[in-house]
Design a protein around this motif. Structure first.
Motif, PDB file in Angstrom:
ATOM      1  N   ASP A 127      -0.868  -3.924 -13.334  1.00  0.00           N
ATOM      2  CA  ASP A 127      -1.678  -4.869 -12.339  1.00  0.00           C
ATOM      3  C   ASP A 127      -1.137  -4.597 -10.869  1.00  0.00           C
ATOM      4  OD1 ASP A 127      -3.348  -5.707 -14.023  1.00  0.00           O
ATOM      5  OD2 ASP A 127      -2.487  -7.642 -14.479  1.00  0.00           O
ATOM      6  N   PHE A 128       0.106  -4.463 -10.877  1.00  0.00           N
ATOM      7  CA  PHE A 128       0.724  -4.459  -9.471  1.00  0.00           C
ATOM      8  C   PHE A 128       1.676  -3.158  -9.636  1.00  0.00           C
ATOM      9  CE2 PHE A 128      -0.208  -8.729  -9.821  1.00  0.00           C
ATOM     10  CZ  PHE A 128      -0.668  -9.264  -8.810  1.00  0.00           C
ATOM     11  N   VAL A 129       1.598  -2.238  -8.543  1.00  0.00           N
ATOM     12  CA  VAL A 129       2.352  -1.335  -8.310  1.00  0.00           C
ATOM     13  C   VAL A 129       3.469  -1.567  -7.315  1.00  0.00           C
ATOM     14  CG1 VAL A 129       0.909   0.618  -9.091  1.00  0.00           C
ATOM     15  CG2 VAL A 129       0.586  -0.337  -6.704  1.00  0.00           C
ATOM     16  N   SER A 130       4.687  -1.026  -7.740  1.00  0.00           N
ATOM     17  CA  SER A 130       5.879  -1.233  -6.781  1.00  0.00           C
ATOM     18  C   SER A 130       6.424   0.181  -6.375  1.00  0.00           C
ATOM     19  CB  SER A 130       7.036  -2.061  -7.596  1.00  0.00           C
ATOM     20  OG  SER A 130       7.773  -1.314  -8.045  1.00  0.00           O
ATOM     21  N   TYR A 277     -27.587  -2.767  -3.445  1.00  0.00           N
ATOM     22  CA  TYR A 277     -26.932  -1.685  -4.045  1.00  0.00           C
ATOM     23  C   TYR A 277     -27.490  -1.319  -5.404  1.00  0.00           C
ATOM     24  CZ  TYR A 277     -25.219  -5.522  -6.853  1.00  0.00           C
ATOM     25  OH  TYR A 277     -25.199  -6.555  -7.873  1.00  0.00           O
ATOM     26  N   GLU A 278     -26.812   0.108  -5.608  1.00  0.00           N
ATOM     27  CA  GLU A 278     -27.205   0.478  -7.173  1.00  0.00           C
ATOM     28  C   GLU A 278     -25.794   1.053  -7.805  1.00  0.00           C
ATOM     29  OE1 GLU A 278     -29.400   3.942  -7.078  1.00  0.00           O
ATOM     30  OE2 GLU A 278     -28.926   4.510  -4.981  1.00  0.00           O
ATOM     31  N   ILE A 279     -25.840   0.477  -9.074  1.00  0.00           N
ATOM     32  CA  ILE A 279     -24.758   0.955  -9.745  1.00  0.00           C
ATOM     33  C   ILE A 279     -24.904   2.386 -10.284  1.00  0.00           C
ATOM     34  CG2 ILE A 279     -23.398   0.400 -11.966  1.00  0.00           C
ATOM     35  CD1 ILE A 279     -23.197  -2.053 -10.015  1.00  0.00           C
ATOM     36  N   LEU A 280     -23.809   3.146  -9.970  1.00  0.00           N
ATOM     37  CA  LEU A 280     -23.583   4.554 -10.443  1.00  0.00           C
ATOM     38  C   LEU A 280     -22.765   4.430 -11.428  1.00  0.00           C
ATOM     39  CD1 LEU A 280     -24.445   6.512  -7.220  1.00  0.00           C
ATOM     40  CD2 LEU A 280     -25.965   5.704  -8.984  1.00  0.00           C
ATOM     41  N   SER A 281     -22.346   5.744 -12.122  1.00  0.00           N
ATOM     42  CA  SER A 281     -21.490   6.092 -13.085  1.00  0.00           C
ATOM     43  C   SER A 281     -20.215   6.005 -12.421  1.00  0.00           C
ATOM     44  CB  SER A 281     -21.369   7.075 -13.956  1.00  0.00           C
ATOM     45  OG  SER A 281     -21.805   8.362 -13.251  1.00  0.00           O
ATOM     46  N   ARG A 282     -19.007   5.751 -12.777  1.00  0.00           N
ATOM     47  CA  ARG A 282     -17.513   5.926 -12.102  1.00  0.00           C
ATOM     48  C   ARG A 282     -17.396   7.437 -11.585  1.00  0.00           C
ATOM     49  NH1 ARG A 282     -13.069   3.955 -16.607  1.00  0.00           N
ATOM     50  NH2 ARG A 282     -13.942   1.983 -17.116  1.00  0.00           N
ATOM     51  N   ARG A 283     -16.589   7.189 -10.638  1.00  0.00           N
ATOM     52  CA  ARG A 283     -16.497   8.588  -9.547  1.00  0.00           C
ATOM     53  C   ARG A 283     -15.022   8.910  -9.911  1.00  0.00           C
ATOM     54  NH1 ARG A 283     -16.670   7.353  -3.333  1.00  0.00           N
ATOM     55  NH2 ARG A 283     -15.017   5.845  -3.899  1.00  0.00           N
ATOM     56  N   SER A 284     -15.096  10.455 -10.061  1.00  0.00           N
ATOM     57  CA  SER A 284     -13.701  11.012 -10.604  1.00  0.00           C
ATOM     58  C   SER A 284     -12.707  10.895  -9.366  1.00  0.00           C
ATOM     59  CB  SER A 284     -13.905  12.428 -11.028  1.00  0.00           C
ATOM     60  OG  SER A 284     -13.345  13.278  -9.911  1.00  0.00           O
ATOM     61  N   GLY A 285     -11.408  10.376  -9.861  1.00  0.00           N
ATOM     62  CA  GLY A 285     -10.471  10.111  -8.871  1.00  0.00           C
ATOM     63  C   GLY A 285     -10.444   8.574  -8.384  1.00  0.00           C
ATOM     64  N   ASP A 286     -10.955   7.779  -9.151  1.00  0.00           N
ATOM     65  CA  ASP A 286     -10.959   6.410  -8.651  1.00  0.00           C
ATOM     66  C   ASP A 286     -10.347   5.320  -9.719  1.00  0.00           C
ATOM     67  OD1 ASP A 286     -12.384   6.354  -6.384  1.00  0.00           O
ATOM     68  OD2 ASP A 286     -14.143   5.684  -6.952  1.00  0.00           O
ATOM     69  N   PRO A 287      -9.175   4.959  -9.359  1.00  0.00           N
ATOM     70  CA  PRO A 287      -8.471   4.040 -10.397  1.00  0.00           C
ATOM     71  C   PRO A 287      -9.205   2.677 -10.670  1.00  0.00           C
ATOM     72  CG  PRO A 287      -6.988   4.657  -8.792  1.00  0.00           C
ATOM     73  CD  PRO A 287      -8.352   5.239  -8.251  1.00  0.00           C
ATOM     74  N   ALA A 288      -9.089   2.049 -11.752  1.00  0.00           N
ATOM     75  CA  ALA A 288      -9.758   0.754 -11.769  1.00  0.00           C
ATOM     76  C   ALA A 288      -9.112  -0.123 -10.903  1.00  0.00           C
ATOM     77  CB  ALA A 288      -9.724   0.242 -13.532  1.00  0.00           C
ATOM     78  N   LYS A 289      -8.089  -0.472 -10.835  1.00  0.00           N
ATOM     79  CA  LYS A 289      -7.208  -1.523  -9.978  1.00  0.00           C
ATOM     80  C   LYS A 289      -6.316  -0.844  -9.043  1.00  0.00           C
ATOM     81  CE  LYS A 289      -6.665  -6.344 -11.492  1.00  0.00           C
ATOM     82  NZ  LYS A 289      -6.310  -7.041 -12.634  1.00  0.00           N
ATOM     83  N   VAL A 290      -5.932  -1.150  -7.956  1.00  0.00           N
ATOM     84  CA  VAL A 290      -4.904  -0.966  -7.246  1.00  0.00           C
ATOM     85  C   VAL A 290      -4.230  -2.082  -6.475  1.00  0.00           C
ATOM     86  CG1 VAL A 290      -3.846   0.767  -5.751  1.00  0.00           C
ATOM     87  CG2 VAL A 290      -6.044   1.454  -6.955  1.00  0.00           C
ATOM     88  N   LEU A 291      -3.293  -2.829  -6.765  1.00  0.00           N
ATOM     89  CA  LEU A 291      -2.724  -3.843  -5.984  1.00  0.00           C
ATOM     90  C   LEU A 291      -1.351  -3.512  -5.775  1.00  0.00           C
ATOM     91  CD1 LEU A 291      -4.223  -6.765  -8.285  1.00  0.00           C
ATOM     92  CD2 LEU A 291      -5.177  -5.887  -6.159  1.00  0.00           C
ATOM     93  N   ALA A 292      -0.962  -4.157  -4.760  1.00  0.00           N
ATOM     94  CA  ALA A 292       0.458  -3.861  -4.032  1.00  0.00           C
ATOM     95  C   ALA A 292       1.440  -4.832  -4.758  1.00  0.00           C
ATOM     96  CB  ALA A 292       0.704  -3.918  -2.672  1.00  0.00           C
ATOM     97  N   LYS A 293       2.568  -4.587  -5.021  1.00  0.00           N
ATOM     98  CA  LYS A 293       3.773  -5.480  -5.237  1.00  0.00           C
ATOM     99  C   LYS A 293       4.113  -5.509  -3.820  1.00  0.00           C
ATOM    100  CE  LYS A 293       6.771  -6.605  -8.745  1.00  0.00           C
ATOM    101  NZ  LYS A 293       7.714  -7.318  -7.983  1.00  0.00           N
ATOM    102  N   ALA A 294       4.187  -6.692  -3.040  1.00  0.00           N
ATOM    103  CA  ALA A 294       4.283  -6.550  -1.650  1.00  0.00           C
ATOM    104  C   ALA A 294       5.569  -7.264  -1.026  1.00  0.00           C
ATOM    105  CB  ALA A 294       2.970  -7.090  -1.078  1.00  0.00           C
ATOM    106  N   GLU A 295       6.501  -7.721  -1.851  1.00  0.00           N
ATOM    107  CA  GLU A 295       7.638  -8.513  -1.609  1.00  0.00           C
ATOM    108  C   GLU A 295       8.662  -7.818  -0.675  1.00  0.00           C
ATOM    109  OE1 GLU A 295       6.849  -8.300  -4.823  1.00  0.00           O
ATOM    110  OE2 GLU A 295       5.908 -10.223  -4.929  1.00  0.00           O
ATOM    111  N   LYS A 296       8.873  -6.215  -0.824  1.00  0.00           N
ATOM    112  CA  LYS A 296       9.941  -5.648  -0.302  1.00  0.00           C
ATOM    113  C   LYS A 296      10.004  -5.483   1.319  1.00  0.00           C
ATOM    114  CE  LYS A 296      12.265  -1.172  -0.361  1.00  0.00           C
ATOM    115  NZ  LYS A 296      12.134   0.100  -0.797  1.00  0.00           N
ATOM    116  N   ILE A 297       8.601  -5.297   1.747  1.00  0.00           N
ATOM    117  CA  ILE A 297       8.353  -5.185   3.329  1.00  0.00           C
ATOM    118  C   ILE A 297       8.420  -6.652   3.863  1.00  0.00           C
ATOM    119  CG2 ILE A 297       5.811  -5.614   3.052  1.00  0.00           C
ATOM    120  CD1 ILE A 297       5.578  -3.400   5.645  1.00  0.00           C
ATOM    121  N   ARG A 298       8.107  -7.563   3.114  1.00  0.00           N
ATOM    122  CA  ARG A 298       8.561  -8.902   3.803  1.00  0.00           C
ATOM    123  C   ARG A 298       9.617  -9.211   3.888  1.00  0.00           C
ATOM    124  NH1 ARG A 298       3.618 -12.910   2.671  1.00  0.00           N
ATOM    125  NH2 ARG A 298       2.049 -11.320   1.548  1.00  0.00           N
TER     126      ARG A 298
END
Ligand SMILES: NC(=O)c1ccc[n+]([C@@H]2O[C@H](COP(=O)([O-])OP(=O)(O)OC[C@H]3O[C@@H](n4cnc5c(N)ncnc54)[C@H](O)[C@@H]3O)[C@@H](O)[C@H]2O)c1
Length: 326
Positions: A127-130, A277-298
């Motif tokens: 869910d979150f990348v660190s 908009y129109e829904i097309l199939s997934r695009r190669s190279g696109d991950p489902a979810k990309v969220l930051a673990k964002a505490e370090k910079i704070r």
């Protein structure tokens, strides 16, 4: 401080340049204008038309202007284009960064801030990348930035280069005074299509994939306002000036996500326009979810975002696009 900003005529580099100058720093923008614009340059910055792949010019410019620190934004930035022409990306982004680092060493510049990206993580399925997560890029763009990051780490170890690597998540929005924004003719990201469709320059926009394991099936991203990214650079530069041996990597995101459809609905609300908009199939190279673990910079840089609001991001992006098209 005397700061060389590569790519300072582009979207994010122009925000950083303006905010640095407003804070009293001297800025030299070094850009080949492949996707940048002279009109984005601050009247008080010095402009050098040049390429980061030039073997000699960057060092000469650094010496002539007594540069203390380099902010390295210059890069090609389109994921689909990188899949079609991978070698262009390795040449411009990886070789270009290597050449720039060699020029830094030649000119005795030992402080660098590098624009990296969440694309270095790839499809992590977390869910979150660190910052300490494994780097598994799934497209040449992300891979070209991993090379940049790794070269910086080696140059830090071998030559004492001090560096901060900032991994931006999905940068969007424009300045509140509507003076600066995204104008890359090759832009192909979500906010480009949302705003183009909202102002009627595009009849409809494509959404790639509605079957991801997310809130509504569309991809989820951590959208961050460009002003908050610019501010992270100021804090990073000021931090580097007070350090003699420093290498750190920071995620730049808010640590919260919105789906493509949620962003589309918000853009409809702020613009008062219907976005087809129109829904097309997934695009190669696109991950489902990309969220930051964002505490370090704070905690490390005392960064505290001021525009953490999807409505402001959409409104400023729309107003900017309207200005471009009116
Ligand atoms: N926009 C985003 O959402 C995002 C997300 C993550 C990381 N980044 C990174 O941020 C940086 C800036 O991206 P941007 O969105 O402002 O893109 P942009 O295309 O608006 O700006 C890039 C600038 O670099 C210049 N440039 C490109 N290649 C060059 C070269 N070889 N020599 C000299 N100048 C060159 C271009 O003319 C342009 O002014 C890039 O390194 C990009 O990878 C952007």
């Amino acid at each position: 401080m005397n700061i060389l900003v590569t790519g300072g005529a582009g979207y994010i580099g122009s925000f950083a340049s303006h905010r640095l100058i407003e804070r009293g720093h001297h800025v030299v923008v070094y850009d080949n204008l492949s996707t940048g614009h002279k009109e984005f340059l601050h009247s008080k910055c010095k402009f050098v038309m040049g390429d980061i792949r030039d073997r000699e010019l960057p060092a000469r410019v650094m010496k002539d202007n007594k540069i203390d620190l380099v902010m390295h934004f210059a890069a090609k930035t389109s994921v689909p284009e990188s899949i079609e022409n991978p070698l262009d990306y390795f040449e411009n982004n990886s070789f270009g960064t290597m050449n720039l680092l060699q020029n830094c060493l030649k000119a005795g510049v030992k402080k660098v801030i590098f624009s990296s990206t969440a694309a270095v993580y790839g499809d992590t399925r977390k869910d979150f990348v660190s910052e300490s997560d494994e780097l598994m890029p799934i497209n040449p763009y992300g891979e070209s930035k991993v090379f940049g990051e790794r070269m910086i780490a080696h140059v830090h170890a071998a030559h004492g280069l001090n560096a901060i690597i900032l991994r931006y998540f999905n940068v969007a929005g424009a300045s509140l005074d509507n003076q600066l924004g995204q104008k890359n003719p090759k832009a192909n990201h979500l906010f480009h299509h949302l705003t183009e469709t909202a102002v009627g320059r595009q009849a409809t926009m494509a959404i790639f994939g509605s079957d991801y394991p997310t809130v509504d099936g569309t991809g989820v991203r951590d959208f961050i306002h460009v002003e908050d990214i610019a501010h992270a650079h100021i804090l990073a530069a000021e931090r580097l000036m007070s350090e003699s041996s420093y290498l750190q990597t920071f995620n730049c995101g808010y640590g919260q996500g919105f789906s493509v459809l949620q962003a589309l609905k918000m853009m409809e609300d702020v613009s008062g326009r219907k976005i087809a908009y129109e829904i097309l199939s997934r695009r190669s190279g696109d991950p489902a979810k990309v969220l930051a673990k964002a505490e370090k910079i704070r905690s490390e840089l005392q960064w505290s975002p001021r525009y953490n609001d999807l409505k402001i991001i959409c409104k400023t992006a729309f107003d900017w696009k309207k200005r471009q098209t009116s």
